[in-house]
Motif scaffolding. Structure first.
Motif, PDB file in Angstrom:
ATOM      1  N   THR A   1     -13.819  31.769 -37.597  1.00  0.00           N
ATOM      2  CA  THR A   1     -12.919  30.985 -36.765  1.00  0.00           C
ATOM      3  C   THR A   1     -12.108  31.841 -35.806  1.00  0.00           C
ATOM      4  OG1 THR A   1     -11.177  31.116 -38.418  1.00  0.00           O
ATOM      5  CG2 THR A   1     -12.650  29.229 -38.556  1.00  0.00           C
ATOM      6  N   CYS A   2     -12.184  33.160 -35.941  1.00  0.00           N
ATOM      7  CA  CYS A   2     -11.322  34.000 -35.127  1.00  0.00           C
ATOM      8  C   CYS A   2     -11.942  34.395 -33.804  1.00  0.00           C
ATOM      9  CB  CYS A   2     -10.901  35.243 -35.891  1.00  0.00           C
ATOM     10  SG  CYS A   2      -9.642  34.837 -37.090  1.00  0.00           S
ATOM     11  N   LEU A   3     -13.217  34.108 -33.623  1.00  0.00           N
ATOM     12  CA  LEU A   3     -13.833  34.359 -32.322  1.00  0.00           C
ATOM     13  C   LEU A   3     -13.926  33.033 -31.588  1.00  0.00           C
ATOM     14  CD1 LEU A   3     -16.634  36.804 -33.433  1.00  0.00           C
ATOM     15  CD2 LEU A   3     -14.745  37.337 -31.904  1.00  0.00           C
ATOM     16  N   ASN A   4     -13.703  33.079 -30.292  1.00  0.00           N
ATOM     17  CA  ASN A   4     -13.746  31.863 -29.492  1.00  0.00           C
ATOM     18  C   ASN A   4     -15.197  31.374 -29.377  1.00  0.00           C
ATOM     19  OD1 ASN A   4     -13.678  29.911 -27.517  1.00  0.00           O
ATOM     20  ND2 ASN A   4     -12.104  30.956 -26.325  1.00  0.00           N
ATOM     21  N   PRO A   5     -15.489  30.180 -29.899  1.00  0.00           N
ATOM     22  CA  PRO A   5     -16.880  29.719 -29.897  1.00  0.00           C
ATOM     23  C   PRO A   5     -17.408  29.397 -28.511  1.00  0.00           C
ATOM     24  CG  PRO A   5     -15.421  27.979 -30.698  1.00  0.00           C
ATOM     25  CD  PRO A   5     -14.576  29.211 -30.524  1.00  0.00           C
ATOM     26  N   TYR A   6     -16.512  29.308 -27.526  1.00  0.00           N
ATOM     27  CA  TYR A   6     -16.948  28.915 -26.188  1.00  0.00           C
ATOM     28  C   TYR A   6     -17.167  30.097 -25.255  1.00  0.00           C
ATOM     29  CZ  TYR A   6     -15.189  24.555 -28.028  1.00  0.00           C
ATOM     30  OH  TYR A   6     -14.968  23.467 -28.816  1.00  0.00           O
ATOM     31  N   MET A   7     -16.964  31.319 -25.768  1.00  0.00           N
ATOM     32  CA  MET A   7     -17.150  32.488 -24.908  1.00  0.00           C
ATOM     33  C   MET A   7     -18.183  33.410 -25.540  1.00  0.00           C
ATOM     34  SD  MET A   7     -13.227  33.439 -23.936  1.00  0.00           S
ATOM     35  CE  MET A   7     -13.511  34.887 -22.954  1.00  0.00           C
TER      36      MET A   7
ATOM     37  N   ASP B   1     -17.900  38.831 -23.326  1.00  0.00           N
ATOM     38  CA  ASP B   1     -16.687  38.507 -22.577  1.00  0.00           C
ATOM     39  C   ASP B   1     -15.444  38.714 -23.438  1.00  0.00           C
ATOM     40  OD1 ASP B   1     -17.912  37.938 -20.246  1.00  0.00           O
ATOM     41  OD2 ASP B   1     -18.088  35.780 -20.583  1.00  0.00           O
ATOM     42  N   GLN B   2     -15.556  38.329 -24.701  1.00  0.00           N
ATOM     43  CA  GLN B   2     -14.388  38.476 -25.564  1.00  0.00           C
ATOM     44  C   GLN B   2     -14.088  39.941 -25.844  1.00  0.00           C
ATOM     45  OE1 GLN B   2     -13.901  35.536 -28.773  1.00  0.00           O
ATOM     46  NE2 GLN B   2     -15.860  34.698 -28.132  1.00  0.00           N
ATOM     47  N   LEU B   3     -15.147  40.728 -25.972  1.00  0.00           N
ATOM     48  CA  LEU B   3     -14.972  42.150 -26.219  1.00  0.00           C
ATOM     49  C   LEU B   3     -14.318  42.855 -25.042  1.00  0.00           C
ATOM     50  CD1 LEU B   3     -18.241  43.476 -27.828  1.00  0.00           C
ATOM     51  CD2 LEU B   3     -15.944  44.081 -28.508  1.00  0.00           C
TER      52      LEU B   3
ATOM     53  N   TYR C   1     -23.415  33.883 -28.115  1.00  0.00           N
ATOM     54  CA  TYR C   1     -22.173  33.241 -28.556  1.00  0.00           C
ATOM     55  C   TYR C   1     -21.965  33.517 -30.040  1.00  0.00           C
ATOM     56  CZ  TYR C   1     -21.931  30.841 -24.117  1.00  0.00           C
ATOM     57  OH  TYR C   1     -21.819  30.571 -22.785  1.00  0.00           O
TER      58      TYR C   1
ATOM     59  N   HIS D   1     -21.638  31.803 -32.668  1.00  0.00           N
ATOM     60  CA  HIS D   1     -22.377  31.087 -33.716  1.00  0.00           C
ATOM     61  C   HIS D   1     -23.762  31.666 -33.942  1.00  0.00           C
ATOM     62  CE1 HIS D   1     -24.030  28.937 -30.178  1.00  0.00           C
ATOM     63  NE2 HIS D   1     -25.104  28.851 -30.920  1.00  0.00           N
TER      64      HIS D   1
ATOM     65  N   MET E   1     -15.439  41.661 -34.379  1.00  0.00           N
ATOM     66  CA  MET E   1     -13.965  41.657 -34.375  1.00  0.00           C
ATOM     67  C   MET E   1     -13.429  43.086 -34.429  1.00  0.00           C
ATOM     68  SD  MET E   1     -12.305  38.725 -34.246  1.00  0.00           S
ATOM     69  CE  MET E   1     -10.712  39.070 -34.965  1.00  0.00           C
TER      70      MET E   1
END
Lengths: 526, 311
Positions: free
Chosen positions: A99-105, A109-111, A149, A151, A162
């Motif tokens: 749940t801590c990673l944004n499922p929509y990105m 990009d998150q990194l 993504y 998932h 993470m």
């Protein structure tokens, strides 16, 4: 490097003020791992979040203290200054990578985000750095997975992402909040090893928050024990494990599962016979073979441990035995009756003798029913008691599971997790079943509570003459209760043996790997 | 993805058939007929008219004949506007209604979305209560009342905007769009607030904050996409509702759209016009629901790959 002095944090609500953290002091040294140990509600997470301004205020309130980080008091900084430190000098890894990673990105990009924001590097540069780090934390083939993504990754892989995300700005301090609690035991061992290796290589400080003393035993240098918002004991690892002073620390140490149940049972005939059981789930492509040709016996009066990681099919087996999921093929005989061939009506009669205890006592109890109603329901449903006589029986059950009789009119949310699991056990035992399937009954509980519930199950099992299928991912827990153990991997039986034999002489490579992943080896060797 | 769409299209065929059948028999159950209104017509003339339009045939035969025409895309002739087909009447009225609906939808998304997001950022404070109370009023006040109020305030007292017409005077499209959009703006405000509140409590928002991102980036980059999915899923039904519910606004502002034809047709027992407009709107509702579902699914990477659209 980080020195927290006399930190106090409270939560102000309509119900009054709740002192979550009460005058605590500790330090984290560069190049060392400091672990904060405590059960849920002990204030360990609140303490660390408040350092970075990550607790919502209000209701949270920092009452006093200092937190010196490189000579700067974090608690005195305004939001903008604090934000410059967050993610750059101090980074965090959270508990649940699901749940801590944004499922929509995409993970790429998150990194790149913290690097791009704090260091203003170009997109190409950030991407190159992200690829390097993904490789370093052990993500295979980063170039082709960086644009996926979350998932599309497993839990362990997400936690690696993470960690990479936390390290991308080369912080001086890493705060890891229960980084392995949501993971399987073999994955947990890998992630802990990875954390320790990265910490050594970079020579940074790590503040590791955990409820599980065994988990931190292998990697922590310093240990801080918290209880109810206070620090009860601080010391370096060996001192804590060899020579714990505070009774609470001693209790935590005792709660680390080690050793097993010594009593050998007289050989008896099987109560439950499972032959060639297959439970497949339909999906778009090939069927998912959750349980694939599994055979075993459960002897009358024994506790059989069913062990495997998530996805091994262990829960599905438990459900299949009680026909809570449709069985694809194979047979399950219970006391000579073929459960797989029963009609709905006969099944209902049989369910009185076969009960289920679920993992999550928060979800499995109906929040709108009092304990009384929850416990009375099976008794009335199976015509064991009438409305006028059921009361006394319910109170007896309350006694049996160790709950105060006065609490019988309360609703589930008024109980703690451990108490709720006691209610769930009471409900399962209400019909005096012969056979109980317990699916991870203690994995949602704190370790000391875990020990209490296991003890209760052991006692009641003896008292009620129960036969039990005890399902768990945690070998150390199973060892305390089970007479025999069946090890599952990907829907198939890998090994089955008496508990002591399995621990002493595991035959299969997979079992050996599982045994080696049990945390707290450092404790056992001390 | 194509399988999903194909499945949904197949699913909608029986829905539309039921709508046609029920409407067909319901309008005929109502007393009176297209040629029995107003002035009395000589019985011979009436019989001749009915024969010309096939109304003298048994009901079931009429029904089959209608379905047959419909299969060719022919909605039949209008009974009240001799010489014009229902297809022509819809083609004349629909562009106006669609334009009105589109503007109203933009108004609804703009006002509602912003109000909802703003409210969600500080729940249970004035910043939340004020827009949400206004939204509640927006839901409660029907366009029947909202239209005249807006006309009074902006048209008559302030004399800022024209009060009727469509495309005749500059600015005459503003009031109808706001009137029609206000109810949906209120719904969207409530949906986006709920969606954003849900997302803002997710763990990955905490992760974003822990990265040190400023709050506006947390909201825009991390929260908005997930928080708006319920709103997107609502857009289809909302647009369909705007189209079919526009007749009040069209009447208030004297707009020559489909809604007014529709209401007049009902009064006139113009069987084919009622049926034609109903079928047309039913198809639109199905199509827009499907579109918004596809869009909402596409916005969620997990669903996107599940439906085989590629990641």
């Amino acid at each position: 490097m980080l020195s927290v002095e006399n930190l106090s944090v409270s939560f102000v609500t309509r119900m009054g003020t709740n002192q979550a953290v009460d005058d605590i002091s500790f330090t984290v040294q560069s190049g060392k791992i400091t672990a904060i140990i405590g059960e849920s509600g002990s204030g360990k997470s609140v303490a660390c979040y408040s350092l970075l301004g990550l607790i919502p205020q209000p209701p949270g309130r920092i009452d006093g203290g200092r937190a010196l980080f490189n000579g700067q008091d974090l608690l005195q900084l305004d939001t903008d200054e604090l934000r410059k430190i967050r993610g750059r000098d101090i980074a965090m890894v959270f508990q649940d990578p699901m749940t801590c990673l944004n499922p929509y990105m995409t993970i790429g990009d998150q990194l790149m985000e913290p690097l791009r924001y704090h260091k203003k590097v170009s997109r190409a540069e950030a991407r190159a750095r992200a690829l390097e780090l993904l490789d370093e934390v052990g993500i295979r083939d980063p170039a082709s997975t960086i644009d996926n993504y979350p998932h599309q990754f497993s839990g362990g892989m997400r936690q690696r992402v993470m960690i990479a995300m936390a390290l991308i700005n080369e912080p001086q301090l890493l705060i890891a909040d229960e980084p392995t609690t949501a993971l399987d035991v073999t994955i947990q061992a890998q992630i802990l090893a990875l954390l320790a290796a990265l910490q050594k290589k970079r020579d940074i400080g790590v503040l590791l928050i955990s409820h599980d003393l065994a988990v931190v035993a292998d990697i922590a240098d310093q240990i801080v024990v918290m209880q109810q918002g206070r620090i009860v004991e601080t010391g370096d690892r060996d001192a804590i494990f060899r020579n714990a002073q505070h009774p609470y620390t001693q209790k935590l140490l005792q709660a680390i599962p080690r050793g097993g149940k010594p009593v050998a049972l007289p050989v008896s005939e099987p109560l439950v016979t499972v032959r060639n059981l297959c439970t497949w789930f339909q999906s778009d492509k090939a069927p998912v073979k959750a349980v694939d040709d599994v055979s075993f016996d459960i002897l009358r009066g024994e506790v059989l441990g069913l062990v495997g990681e998530s996805g091994s099919g262990k829960s599905t087996i438990g459900r299949s035995l009680l026909r809570l999921v449709p069985v694809t093929s194979g047979t399950v005989h219970f006391d000579g009756i073929d459960v797989t061939a029963l009609q709905a009506r006969e099944l209902k009669r049989l369910r009185r003798r076969m009960q289920f205890i679920f993992q999550d006592p928060f979800a499995s109890l109906n929040p709108r029913m009092t304990v009384y109603d929850t416990l009375a329901e099976p008794l009335l449903l199976h015509d064991i008691e009438t409305r006028s006589t059921v009361g006394a029986h319910v109170l007896r059950l309350m006694d049996d599971v160790g709950l105060a009789r006065a609490a019988v009119r309360k609703y589930p949310h008024e109980f703690s997790g451990g108490q709720r699991q006691r209610i769930a056990i009471g409900r399962a035992l209400a019909t005096r079943p012969d056979f109980v399937v317990a699916d991870e009954p203690v994995s949602a509980l704190d370790v000391t509570i875990q020990a209490q519930i296991l003890e209760l199950m052991r006692e009641l099992g003896r008292e009620y003459g129960l036969t039990m299928l005890f399902i768990s991912h945690d070998l150390a827990v199973v060892r305390q209760l089970a007479d025999r153990i069946v090890v599952l991997h990907r829907g198939k039986v890998v090994e089955q043996a008496n508990t002591e034999d399995l621990f002493a002489r595991p035959q299969q490579a997979y079992t050996q790997q599982l045994l080696q992943s049990i945390p707290g080896r450092a404790v056992r060797t001390l | 993805m194509w399988r999903f769409i194909g499945f949904r299209v197949l699913q909608s065929i029986p829905v539309i058939l039921v709508v046609i059948t029920v409407t067909f028999f319901l309008v005929r159950l109502a007393p009176g007929g297209p040629f029995s209104a107003e002035k009395a017509v000589i019985p011979e003339v009436k019989a001749a008219l009915e024969a010309q339009y096939g109304l003298n045939l048994p009901m079931f035969q009429q029904y089959l004949a209608y379905l047959g025409d419909l299969a060719h895309g022919d909605l039949g002739p209008s009974f009240k506007y001799p010489g014009r087909s229902v297809n022509e009447l819809i083609a004349a009225g629909f562009p106006v209604t669609a334009e009105l609906g589109l503007y109203a939808l933009l108004v609804a998304i703009g006002i509602g979305g912003i109000a909802g997001v703003v409210a969600s950022l500080r729940p249970n404070t004035a910043q939340d209560y004020i827009p949400m109370s206004v939204a509640m009023i927006g839901i409660c006040v029907p366009s029947l009342l909202m239209g005249p109020i807006l006309i009074l305030v902006f048209g008559i007292y302030l004399e800022w905007l024209p009060v009727s017409g469509w495309g005749d005077i500059p600015g005459d499209k503003i009031l109808p769009a706001i009137t029609l959009g206000s109810t949906y703006a209120a719904y969207i405000a409530r949906l986006s607030r709920a969606g954003m509140l849900e997302v803002m409590s997710q763990d990955y928002i905490r992760t974003a904050r822990a990265k040190g991102l400023p709050e506006w980036q947390v909201v825009v980059r991390h929260a908005l996409r997930g928080g708006m999915i319920p709103v997107v899923a609502f857009l289809g039904p909302a647009f369909a509702g705007l189209l079919s519910g526009s007749f009040v606004v069209e009447t208030i502002f004297q707009i020559p759209g489909l809604g007014r034809f529709y209401v007049q047709a009902a009064f006139n027992r113009d069987y084919t016009m009622i049926l034609g407009a109903t079928v047309f709107l039913a198809v639109l509702i199905v199509v827009f629901n499907l579109l918004s579902d596809i869009l909402a699914a596409w916005m969620n990477p997990r669903l996107r790959s599940q439906y085989g659209g590629g990641a």
